[in-house]
Every structure is written in C-alpha cells, then in structure tokens.
Design an enzyme around this catalytic site. Structure first.
Site, short mmCIF file in Angstrom:
data_model
loop_
_atom_site.label_atom_id
_atom_site.label_comp_id
_atom_site.label_asym_id
_atom_site.label_seq_id
_atom_site.Cartn_x
_atom_site.Cartn_y
_atom_site.Cartn_z
CG ASN A 260 -3.48 60.23 11.53
OD1 ASN A 260 -2.41 59.73 11.19
ND2 ASN A 260 -3.64 60.90 12.65
NE ARG B 155 0.21 63.16 11.93
CZ ARG B 155 0.24 62.94 13.22
NH1 ARG B 155 -0.70 62.24 13.78
NH2 ARG B 155 1.21 63.44 13.95
CG LEU C 206 3.99 66.07 26.91
CD1 LEU C 206 3.99 66.18 28.44
CD2 LEU C 206 5.41 65.96 26.38
CG MET D 23 1.70 58.85 31.42
SD MET D 23 3.38 58.59 32.07
CE MET D 23 4.36 59.68 31.06
N GLY E 240 -0.28 65.16 27.83
CA GLY E 240 -0.20 66.58 28.18
C GLY E 240 -1.53 67.19 28.58
CD GLU F 235 -1.63 65.49 15.91
OE1 GLU F 235 -2.33 64.68 16.58
OE2 GLU F 235 -0.41 65.32 15.75
P1 ADP Z 1 -0.96 59.56 19.72
O1 ADP Z 1 0.43 60.09 19.82
O2 ADP Z 1 -1.02 58.14 19.27
O3 ADP Z 1 -1.96 60.48 19.05
P2 ADP Z 1 -2.27 60.35 22.19
O4 ADP Z 1 -2.04 61.81 22.00
O5 ADP Z 1 -3.68 59.88 22.17
O6 ADP Z 1 -1.42 59.44 21.23
O7 ADP Z 1 -1.61 59.95 23.61
C1 ADP Z 1 -1.60 58.64 24.07
C2 ADP Z 1 -0.98 58.63 25.46
O8 ADP Z 1 -1.79 59.45 26.31
C3 ADP Z 1 -0.92 57.25 26.11
O9 ADP Z 1 0.33 57.07 26.74
C4 ADP Z 1 -1.99 57.34 27.18
O10 ADP Z 1 -1.69 56.54 28.31
C5 ADP Z 1 -1.91 58.80 27.55
N1 ADP Z 1 -3.10 59.24 28.27
C6 ADP Z 1 -4.35 59.39 27.83
N2 ADP Z 1 -5.17 59.77 28.84
C7 ADP Z 1 -4.40 59.86 29.96
C8 ADP Z 1 -4.62 60.19 31.32
N3 ADP Z 1 -5.83 60.52 31.77
N4 ADP Z 1 -3.57 60.16 32.17
C9 ADP Z 1 -2.33 59.81 31.75
N5 ADP Z 1 -2.06 59.49 30.47
C10 ADP Z 1 -3.06 59.52 29.59
#
Ligand code: ADP
Length: 413
Positions: free
Chosen positions: A18, A109, A225, A299, A345, A395
């Site tokens: 990826n 990917r 998300l 986030m 999410g 994924e």
């Molecule tokens: P990608 O799109 O790079 O695969 P991820 O699916 O890992 O990313 O998502 C990354 C996001 O998830 C970041 O904004 C991170 O802050 C958020 N995140 C991860 N754990 C938490 C949590 N416990 N609370 C809020 N946001 C979270």
C-alpha cells in the site's frame, strides 16, 4: 536494526503493498490450505512493515500480527529520500523472515481503475500503461502505486502482481450517480464520478454479511472516516452511490482535503493568481480539518484542543458527514443501518456522537452512550429506528483475498 519477522514457511506467502504519498506499508499474508478450494477463505496476516515520512523524517517499523515490534529505526532523510529507497528498505527488513518462502504474488492497492477496471486485475504492460493514463485523476497516490509496481516488476518480472482498485467496488453505479452536469462529451471521455475507498467498503460489506446479515441485505450507509473520508450507500451489499467523485477530493471534508466546495471558488482563486499546482496543493494538503482549525489534520489533536477553531473544524466535519448521510438516504429511498469504520469512525465515540446528534429527528437515531464509549459493535439502543454499528475495516486483508483468488485462478488455468 533488530531481527526481522519470521513467517510460516510451509504455506505460500503473499505481500500486500500500500504505497501512499509519504508512506509505504507492506503486509505479509500466509495463504492457508483451505484457500485453495474456497474463494472466501481469508489469508492470514503474519507481519506488517511500514515506512512513514519518506523524504522528510523516515521512520520504519515492522510488527508481527500480534503487534510485537520486531524492527524499528529512524533514518537520515538522504537514506530514504524517495519511494524506491523506502520500498527496498522494507523489503530488506521483511526479507529475512521471507527467506524460506519468497512471495508467490504481490497485491497492490491502486487508487484509480477508471472505467476500465471493475475488479482486481493481473498486472502486465498494458495494465501499467492504462494506470499511467489515470495519474491525473489521482495525482497524489497513483504515481506512488506505479513506482512500487515497476520496482517489483524490474526485480522479479515473472512474479504475479495484482492491482486492487479503490474505485472497483463502485463500478456498478447507475449513470445518475456517475454524472456531473458538464457537457456530456466529458462524461463519455471518463470525466465522471467514480467513488473511492472501495476496498474498505467491499470488506465491510463482507463483514456485515457475517455479523449482521439482516442489515447487510438492506439499505446501509457506511461512513469510512480516516485521514481520507467518504461515505458509501449500499443496497444488499452493493455500492449504489459514493460521496467521492472523479477524484478523492469530493464529498465530506477530510484531514487535509476540502471535500465538496463551490467550483466557483477554484475559478476565483485562479483569477486571483494562484497556479493550478498551488490550488491543488491547497485543496489536497492544506484544507479540511487542518485548514479550518489551523492546528492539525489529526482528529485526536482537535478533540483534545480547547481552541475555538478546533471545535469549529470538528463541528463542520460532523455537520457535513450528517448532511451526506441525508443525501445518500435519498438515493437509497430509506435507511436500514448506519456503519462507522476507519481510524475516526471505529475509534472515536465523540465524533460518532456528534454526527448522530444531527440524525436524531430525521432518522430517529438513538445512541447507547455506554456501547458507543466502548466502541462496541452495536452502538445504538434497541429503540433506535436505525441500528448503528462500528465495524473496523481491513483494506489490506481485502487485497490479500483478491490476490489469493487470482493466484488460484492462475494455477487452475
Ligand atoms: P488512513 O486514512 O491514513 O488509513 P486511518 O483510517 O488510520 O487513516 O485514520 C486516521 C485518523 O483516525 C486520524 O485523524 C486519527 O486522529 C484518527 N483516530 C485514530 N484513533 C482515534 C481516536 N481514538 N479518536 C479519534 N480519532 C482517532
């Protein structure tokens, strides 16, 4: 660097690659015997390695499937200046463990499959040329996907490489969901709404059939998300609409991407003297949560901050996500389930709660506060008109599954 992860040598090994804009992730999967007879048997994750901060602050980490860290190192930037160097380094780290069982296939990917690829494909010169043509549609991702593909093809031309597309799950969309109201000839030339995060949605559709089959058969909205964010409307496990369009910029705001904006804003910025490159860099890299808050695209950082603009960014994110849910519910003609997945999410009770606040009156959504705080699978109350679920995505597991399928078809041929 410490020792690399050993893998079970008796079973065939698949690598999943990826390659993102500043990181490369490689996962090693073992194909169990049962997968030879059954398309639906998931290869097992053995180890995972990734380099982040390529060309900026390179950091490598490799873990076994149980989370045990087996290699970790920070590198001087000159040593990992680009994706080629990063790829060689992870491959080297993982190769000690692969010595007795070199991979029999590599699954990649690939962000954009255009109109041509509606499922995973075996990579050959023609596929590479087509993916090259699609670079302008995914300028921040597709070139890196291609770099990894070429590097492996150069080193091992006979090795089966498979491209798994973020667009493919959405390929069956009705023309109404694909159109943009531009002159029709552009639609015919491929300027249409494709949708992304398809590997994640395909995985969630598969999981839902197992964990909530009654919901899986119905009208479901899945909110992916993560750093990138989109939502998908599914009916009976098939995608009917996505919030993302021609590129991965459309839809709801994301970590650094703007989501839907008035196209007139782009024209205005151009008229003010910004170049296409400057606008591109702003829309992809300086907008979204980062742009509004001025603090972070992460986030967690925004939720932890007291700054008014951090709160504004999260409020806007939740408001826009809920608006998109309303839009997708119109496409579906109703709603039988809402699923949250990906980094935000699946892990953030607060963001789910903020989004669901907008859905109380219109959809009768009632969250179970305790279940939501614990990220349980079902986070809505029994009295909620719409069940709300949390289903972590995978994924890479989906890529391993598609690659194992094409590997088997090659053997059977
Ligand atoms: P990608 O799109 O790079 O695969 P991820 O699916 O890992 O990313 O998502 C990354 C996001 O998830 C970041 O904004 C991170 O802050 C958020 N995140 C991860 N754990 C938490 C949590 N416990 N609370 C809020 N946001 C979270």
């Amino acid at each position: 660097m410490s020792t690399a992860p050993p893998v079970q040598p008796v079973h065939p090994v698949i690598l999943v690659v990826n390659a993102g804009s500043s990181s490369i992730k490689i996962s090693i999967y073992v194909v169990p015997d049962a997968a030879h007879d059954n398309v639906d048997v998931q290869p097992t994750l053995a180890a995972h390695g990734q380099i982040e901060g390529i060309g900026v602050k390179p950091h490598l980490i490799a873990r076994m499937a149980d989370g045990r860290v087996v290699a970790e190192e920070h590198f001087p930037v000159e040593q990992v200046a680009d994706h080629n160097a990063a790829f060689r380094l992870i491959r080297l780290t993982l190769s000690v463990g692969l010595r007795d069982s070199p991979p029999v296939a590599i699954g990649h990917r690939v962000v954009h499959g255009g109109v041509r690829y509606t499922d995973a494909v075996r990579i050959d010169d023609e596929v590479i040329a087509t993916l090259e043509e699609l670079v302008p549609l995914a300028p921040l991702h597709q070139p890196h996907n291609l770099t990894a593909i070429r590097a492996i093809r150069g080193a091992a031309p006979e090795l089966l490489q498979v491209a798994c597309f973020d667009t493919a799950f959405h390929a069956g969309h009705d023309p109404l969901a694909q159109l943009m109201a531009l002159p029709y000839e552009y639609y015919e030339r491929g300027v249409r709404r494709y949708g992304f995060h398809g590997l994640s949605y395909a995985y969630i559709a598969r999981q839902l059939r197992q964990v909530a089959p009654e919901i899986a058969r119905g009208r479901v909205i899945v909110a992916h998300l993560g750093n990138g964010a989109s939502l998908c409307a599914m009916h009976d496990g098939k995608s009917v609409e996505s919030t993302m369009g021609l590129t991965a910029l459309d839809g709801m705001p994301m970590g650094t991407r703007c989501g839907s904006i008035d196209p007139g804003a782009v024209l205005y910025l151009a008229a003010q003297g910004m170049s296409a490159e400057e606008i591109q860099s702003m829309l992809y890299g300086k907008s979204g949560l980062l742009g509004i808050s001025g603090i972070s695209s992460d986030m967690r950082a925004l939720l932890a901050s007291d700054a008014p603009r951090a709160k504004l960014a999260v409020d806007f994110y939740a408001y826009r996500a809920a608006q998109e849910i309303g839009k997708l519910a119109v496409t579906l003609g109703g709603l039988d389930g809402l699923v949250f997945t990906a980094g935000v999410g699946a892990n953030s009770p607060e963001v789910r709660a903020r989004i669901c606040e907008h859905l109380v009156d219109i959809f009768g959504v009632k969250l179970d506060v305790a279940a939501n705080n614990e990220n349980r699978q079902r986070v809505s109350r029994d009295t909620s008109r719409i069940p709300v679920l949390v289903v972590p995505t995978d994924e890479e597991g989906m890529i391993a599954l598609s690659t194992a399928r094409l590997l088997r078809e090659g053997v059977e041929r």
